[in-house]
Enzyme design. Structure first.
Site, mmCIF file in Angstrom:
data_model
loop_
_atom_site.group_PDB
_atom_site.id
_atom_site.type_symbol
_atom_site.label_atom_id
_atom_site.label_comp_id
_atom_site.label_asym_id
_atom_site.label_seq_id
_atom_site.Cartn_x
_atom_site.Cartn_y
_atom_site.Cartn_z
ATOM 1 N N ASP A 112 45.255 16.919 50.891
ATOM 2 C CA ASP A 112 45.646 18.136 51.595
ATOM 3 C C ASP A 112 44.472 18.592 52.468
ATOM 4 O O ASP A 112 43.532 19.234 51.986
ATOM 5 C CB ASP A 112 46.033 19.229 50.608
ATOM 6 N N LYS A 135 51.669 22.097 55.789
ATOM 7 C CA LYS A 135 51.496 22.992 54.639
ATOM 8 C C LYS A 135 51.053 24.361 55.124
ATOM 9 O O LYS A 135 50.245 24.472 56.043
ATOM 10 C CB LYS A 135 50.471 22.389 53.673
ATOM 11 N N LYS A 170 55.316 21.924 52.947
ATOM 12 C CA LYS A 170 54.855 22.402 51.644
ATOM 13 C C LYS A 170 54.484 23.873 51.764
ATOM 14 O O LYS A 170 53.740 24.267 52.668
ATOM 15 C CB LYS A 170 53.645 21.608 51.150
#
Length: 247
Positions: free
Chosen positions: A99, A173, A207
């Site tokens: 991430d 995300k 996400k």
């Protein structure tokens, strides 16, 4: 609904941020890893220095739980090479998901070529090693228009440079959960930003992270189209309980 496959059980605080001794913090990290194993969550999301420990514990338990870690966390302002070096070490230690925090300040400053370059280079690294890559755009730092623009930018870079079978492995995300400074958690309502991201990310998945506080919140996000949810209270949410934490 069984939401465990959507949950990235998350613990990203340092010992100092959680007001713990080094020993107590280490014990808590291992407790969180074990909780993910026992609860059969999709993934445990931890800082890079704990990836090797998680790999050992998960392998010993013969568990299918994946390991995720954050790269250039939480500010995202390192060089592309520094991001690549940190991600490479995480891969060597056993990480499955990477991430990355985007250089959102560079994006806001109009340094679009720099941002495109880091997305391309780091996504390439992830795809070469068959990893999941997620790009954190830090919605708390962006206007609604910028959220749309940044989501589309990431999507366009991926579509332009990678084959269609890679798309499901590159996420956009929402948050680190630590904006505007390390140690201070997000309090932003996740839903309005997520709607903008989902509407503009396809075919890339989204996400949600930061501000997911209950089972009902998680279900609502899944119904919006979110494929993963990062939360520090995955067990409480999976059990149907609300919580007071912000990440």
């Amino acid at each position: 609904m069984n939401i465990k496959p959507y949950l990235d059980a998350t613990y990203l605080k340092t010992a100092e941020q959680d007001n713990l001794t080094i020993e107590a913090h280490a014990a808590l990290v291992q407790e969180k890893i074990q909780e993910a194993i026992v609860s059969d969550f999709k993934l445990i999301m931890i800082r890079p220095e704990w990836v090797a420990t998680a790999k050992q514990m998960i392998s010993a338990a013969h568990s299918p739980v994946c390991i995720g870690t954050v790269i250039d966390f939480p500010l995202g302002q390192s060089t592309i090479q520094q991001k690549i070096d940190e991600a490479t070490q995480a891969i060597q230690n056993g990480a499955d998901d990477l991430d990355f925090v985007t250089n959102y300040e560079a994006f806001k400053a109009g340094k679009i070529d720099l941002v495109k370059s880091e997305i391309l280079a780091c996504t390439q690294l992830g795809m070469e090693h068959h990893k999941i890559v997620k790009w954190i755009i830090e919605v708390d730092a962006l206007s609604p228009a910028q959220i749309i623009q940044f989501t589309v930018l990431i999507k366009n870079v991926v579509i332009a440079h990678f084959k269609e079978d890679c798309y499901a492995n590159v996420f956009v995300k929402s948050s680190t959960g630590f904006y505007p400074a390390a140690g201070r958690v997000s309090t932003t309502d996740p839903f309005s930003s997520i709607v903008l991201m989902v509407e503009n990310s396809f075919p890339l998945p989204v996400k949600a992270a930061g501000g997911v506080r209950s089972y009902d919140d998680a279900i609502a996000l899944i119904r919006l189209g979110v494929k993963r949810i990062g939360t520090s209270a995955a067990k409480q949410i999976a059990d149907g309980n609300a919580h007071n934490l912000n990440y």
